[in-house]
Design a protein around this motif. Structure first.
Motif, PDB file in Angstrom:
ATOM      1  N   LEU A 108      -6.845  22.353  26.749  1.00  0.00           N
ATOM      2  CA  LEU A 108      -6.680  21.483  25.582  1.00  0.00           C
ATOM      3  C   LEU A 108      -6.914  20.019  25.934  1.00  0.00           C
ATOM      4  O   LEU A 108      -7.588  19.297  25.197  1.00  0.00           O
ATOM      5  N   LEU A 109      -6.350  19.574  27.046  1.00  0.00           N
ATOM      6  CA  LEU A 109      -6.466  18.165  27.405  1.00  0.00           C
ATOM      7  C   LEU A 109      -7.896  17.746  27.720  1.00  0.00           C
ATOM      8  O   LEU A 109      -8.286  16.625  27.416  1.00  0.00           O
ATOM      9  N   ASN A 110      -8.672  18.634  28.323  1.00  0.00           N
ATOM     10  CA  ASN A 110     -10.050  18.273  28.650  1.00  0.00           C
ATOM     11  C   ASN A 110     -10.864  17.954  27.407  1.00  0.00           C
ATOM     12  O   ASN A 110     -11.796  17.154  27.460  1.00  0.00           O
ATOM     13  N   SER A 111     -10.505  18.556  26.284  1.00  0.00           N
ATOM     14  CA  SER A 111     -11.211  18.262  25.045  1.00  0.00           C
ATOM     15  C   SER A 111     -11.049  16.805  24.640  1.00  0.00           C
ATOM     16  O   SER A 111     -11.926  16.229  24.016  1.00  0.00           O
ATOM     17  N   VAL A 112      -9.937  16.206  25.000  1.00  0.00           N
ATOM     18  CA  VAL A 112      -9.695  14.795  24.702  1.00  0.00           C
ATOM     19  C   VAL A 112     -10.129  13.920  25.874  1.00  0.00           C
ATOM     20  O   VAL A 112     -10.681  12.834  25.686  1.00  0.00           O
ATOM     21  N   LEU A 113      -9.909  14.401  27.095  1.00  0.00           N
ATOM     22  CA  LEU A 113     -10.163  13.578  28.272  1.00  0.00           C
ATOM     23  C   LEU A 113     -11.648  13.371  28.562  1.00  0.00           C
ATOM     24  O   LEU A 113     -12.033  12.294  29.038  1.00  0.00           O
ATOM     25  N   ILE A 114     -12.479  14.356  28.293  1.00  0.00           N
ATOM     26  CA  ILE A 114     -13.898  14.205  28.621  1.00  0.00           C
ATOM     27  C   ILE A 114     -14.544  13.080  27.815  1.00  0.00           C
ATOM     28  O   ILE A 114     -15.219  12.225  28.387  1.00  0.00           O
ATOM     29  N   PRO A 115     -14.352  13.010  26.490  1.00  0.00           N
ATOM     30  CA  PRO A 115     -14.905  11.846  25.784  1.00  0.00           C
ATOM     31  C   PRO A 115     -14.285  10.524  26.271  1.00  0.00           C
ATOM     32  O   PRO A 115     -14.972   9.501  26.345  1.00  0.00           O
ATOM     33  N   VAL A 120     -14.604   5.390  29.426  1.00  0.00           N
ATOM     34  CA  VAL A 120     -14.141   4.603  30.576  1.00  0.00           C
ATOM     35  C   VAL A 120     -15.293   4.315  31.535  1.00  0.00           C
ATOM     36  O   VAL A 120     -15.430   3.196  32.043  1.00  0.00           O
ATOM     37  N   LEU A 121     -16.133   5.312  31.788  1.00  0.00           N
ATOM     38  CA  LEU A 121     -17.263   5.104  32.694  1.00  0.00           C
ATOM     39  C   LEU A 121     -18.219   4.046  32.159  1.00  0.00           C
ATOM     40  O   LEU A 121     -18.650   3.154  32.900  1.00  0.00           O
ATOM     41  N   TRP A 122     -18.547   4.123  30.872  1.00  0.00           N
ATOM     42  CA  TRP A 122     -19.462   3.130  30.314  1.00  0.00           C
ATOM     43  C   TRP A 122     -18.842   1.740  30.308  1.00  0.00           C
ATOM     44  O   TRP A 122     -19.528   0.748  30.570  1.00  0.00           O
ATOM     45  N   ALA A 123     -17.560   1.651  30.012  1.00  0.00           N
ATOM     46  CA  ALA A 123     -16.888   0.338  30.071  1.00  0.00           C
ATOM     47  C   ALA A 123     -16.912  -0.195  31.494  1.00  0.00           C
ATOM     48  O   ALA A 123     -17.138  -1.392  31.727  1.00  0.00           O
ATOM     49  N   GLY A 124     -16.706   0.677  32.480  1.00  0.00           N
ATOM     50  CA  GLY A 124     -16.770   0.250  33.876  1.00  0.00           C
ATOM     51  C   GLY A 124     -18.159  -0.177  34.302  1.00  0.00           C
ATOM     52  O   GLY A 124     -18.338  -1.174  35.009  1.00  0.00           O
ATOM     53  N   TYR A 125     -19.188   0.580  33.874  1.00  0.00           N
ATOM     54  CA  TYR A 125     -20.572   0.203  34.200  1.00  0.00           C
ATOM     55  C   TYR A 125     -20.917  -1.160  33.613  1.00  0.00           C
ATOM     56  O   TYR A 125     -21.510  -2.016  34.278  1.00  0.00           O
ATOM     57  N   LEU A 126     -20.546  -1.357  32.345  1.00  0.00           N
ATOM     58  CA  LEU A 126     -20.839  -2.637  31.698  1.00  0.00           C
ATOM     59  C   LEU A 126     -20.076  -3.774  32.366  1.00  0.00           C
ATOM     60  O   LEU A 126     -20.607  -4.883  32.521  1.00  0.00           O
ATOM     61  N   LEU A 127     -18.838  -3.502  32.770  1.00  0.00           N
ATOM     62  CA  LEU A 127     -18.044  -4.519  33.472  1.00  0.00           C
ATOM     63  C   LEU A 127     -18.725  -4.909  34.782  1.00  0.00           C
ATOM     64  O   LEU A 127     -18.859  -6.106  35.087  1.00  0.00           O
ATOM     65  N   PRO A 144     -11.339  -3.023  27.208  1.00  0.00           N
ATOM     66  CA  PRO A 144     -11.488  -1.601  26.855  1.00  0.00           C
ATOM     67  C   PRO A 144     -11.372  -0.675  28.061  1.00  0.00           C
ATOM     68  O   PRO A 144     -10.867   0.445  27.933  1.00  0.00           O
ATOM     69  N   LEU A 145     -11.808  -1.139  29.241  1.00  0.00           N
ATOM     70  CA  LEU A 145     -11.670  -0.322  30.445  1.00  0.00           C
ATOM     71  C   LEU A 145     -10.199  -0.095  30.766  1.00  0.00           C
ATOM     72  O   LEU A 145      -9.771   1.031  31.014  1.00  0.00           O
ATOM     73  N   GLY A 146      -9.413  -1.155  30.738  1.00  0.00           N
ATOM     74  CA  GLY A 146      -7.975  -1.026  30.999  1.00  0.00           C
ATOM     75  C   GLY A 146      -7.284  -0.150  29.967  1.00  0.00           C
ATOM     76  O   GLY A 146      -6.430   0.675  30.306  1.00  0.00           O
ATOM     77  N   PHE A 147      -7.665  -0.309  28.705  1.00  0.00           N
ATOM     78  CA  PHE A 147      -7.084   0.511  27.639  1.00  0.00           C
ATOM     79  C   PHE A 147      -7.433   1.979  27.845  1.00  0.00           C
ATOM     80  O   PHE A 147      -6.571   2.856  27.733  1.00  0.00           O
ATOM     81  N   GLY A 148      -8.704   2.277  28.152  1.00  0.00           N
ATOM     82  CA  GLY A 148      -9.130   3.654  28.366  1.00  0.00           C
ATOM     83  C   GLY A 148      -8.433   4.289  29.555  1.00  0.00           C
ATOM     84  O   GLY A 148      -8.011   5.450  29.499  1.00  0.00           O
ATOM     85  N   LEU A 149      -8.296   3.539  30.653  1.00  0.00           N
ATOM     86  CA  LEU A 149      -7.614   4.073  31.836  1.00  0.00           C
ATOM     87  C   LEU A 149      -6.140   4.325  31.569  1.00  0.00           C
ATOM     88  O   LEU A 149      -5.575   5.312  32.028  1.00  0.00           O
ATOM     89  N   THR A 150      -5.512   3.425  30.803  1.00  0.00           N
ATOM     90  CA  THR A 150      -4.100   3.610  30.452  1.00  0.00           C
ATOM     91  C   THR A 150      -3.918   4.855  29.583  1.00  0.00           C
ATOM     92  O   THR A 150      -3.004   5.656  29.814  1.00  0.00           O
ATOM     93  N   CYS A 151      -4.804   5.036  28.602  1.00  0.00           N
ATOM     94  CA  CYS A 151      -4.734   6.245  27.762  1.00  0.00           C
ATOM     95  C   CYS A 151      -4.930   7.493  28.603  1.00  0.00           C
ATOM     96  O   CYS A 151      -4.207   8.483  28.432  1.00  0.00           O
ATOM     97  N   PHE A 152      -5.900   7.449  29.504  1.00  0.00           N
ATOM     98  CA  PHE A 152      -6.182   8.595  30.366  1.00  0.00           C
ATOM     99  C   PHE A 152      -4.952   8.954  31.198  1.00  0.00           C
ATOM    100  O   PHE A 152      -4.537  10.114  31.244  1.00  0.00           O
TER     101      PHE A 152
END
Length: 191
Positions: A108-115, A120-127, A144-152
């Motif tokens: 179940l979690l992977n369905s949310v975590l993969i997107p 997070v990866l794109w925010a990190g690449y852009l950063l 957005p990178l910090g927000f995505g990592l915190t959610c993850f």
């Protein structure tokens, strides 16, 4: 202009790793990566059920569009769930054998975590890219990178805290793993 088969590409990648560093093929991370791809390849063959409902001639165009949108979303949800199940079927036995852990909540979690990982990866690449140009521009992508990592992190901790989110097991023996994976390979190649 010949078409390549995904299994051949996967085998070529394994040969490349074997040539580059043969000991990597015995690493659990490498094995799990290859098994996850095999699970994706297997699940991508599963039939997608029909979600469309035939419309009567007197039904409005708006209802037709709504039903088509629901059908598209239903197919996408089915394919996504099938991919998660395929990955889990291929990786769960090896995880149980090597790490003595089974995590049913991962389905179940992977369905949310993969997107979220993609975000997070794109925010990190852009950063990283814009940080090389000017540090002030990088700050725009740091939020957005910090927000995505915190959610993850919060989602993973929530899943780990569930009562049956993960279960410690003794794990199957190596002979059982070989038989299991031979059966799965047989299902792919000899069906």
């Amino acid at each position: 202009h010949r078409q390549s088969h995904p299994h051949n590409i996967l085998a070529l990648a394994a040969l490349g790793i074997l040539v580059w560093n043969p000991s990597d093929l015995f690493d659990a991370g490498t094995q799990l990566s290859f098994l996850a791809v095999m699970g994706i390849l297997m699940a991508s063959r599963w039939a997608v059920p029909k979600f469309e409902q035939p419309l009567a001639a007197d039904e409005s165009q708006m209802e037709n569009r709504l039903l088509n949108a629901v059908a598209v979303l239903g197919r996408a949800a089915w394919q996504y769930a099938a991919l998660m199940l395929g990955i889990w079927l291929w990786t769960a036995p090896l995880i149980a054998a090597r790490f003595h852990l089974i995590s049913p909540i991962g389905l179940l979690l992977n369905s949310v975590l993969i997107p979220l990982v993609i975000f997070v990866l794109w925010a990190g690449y852009l950063l990283l890219f814009f940080g090389g140009i000017h540090p002030w521009i990088a700050n725009v992508f740091a939020v957005p990178l910090g927000f995505g990592l915190t959610c993850f992190l919060n989602l993973v901790q929530w899943g780990a805290g569930l009562r049956l989110g993960h279960v410690y097991v003794t794990g199957p023996k190596d002979w059982w793993l070989v038989g299991y994976y031979l059966l799965l390979v047989g299902m792919i190649f000899f069906r």
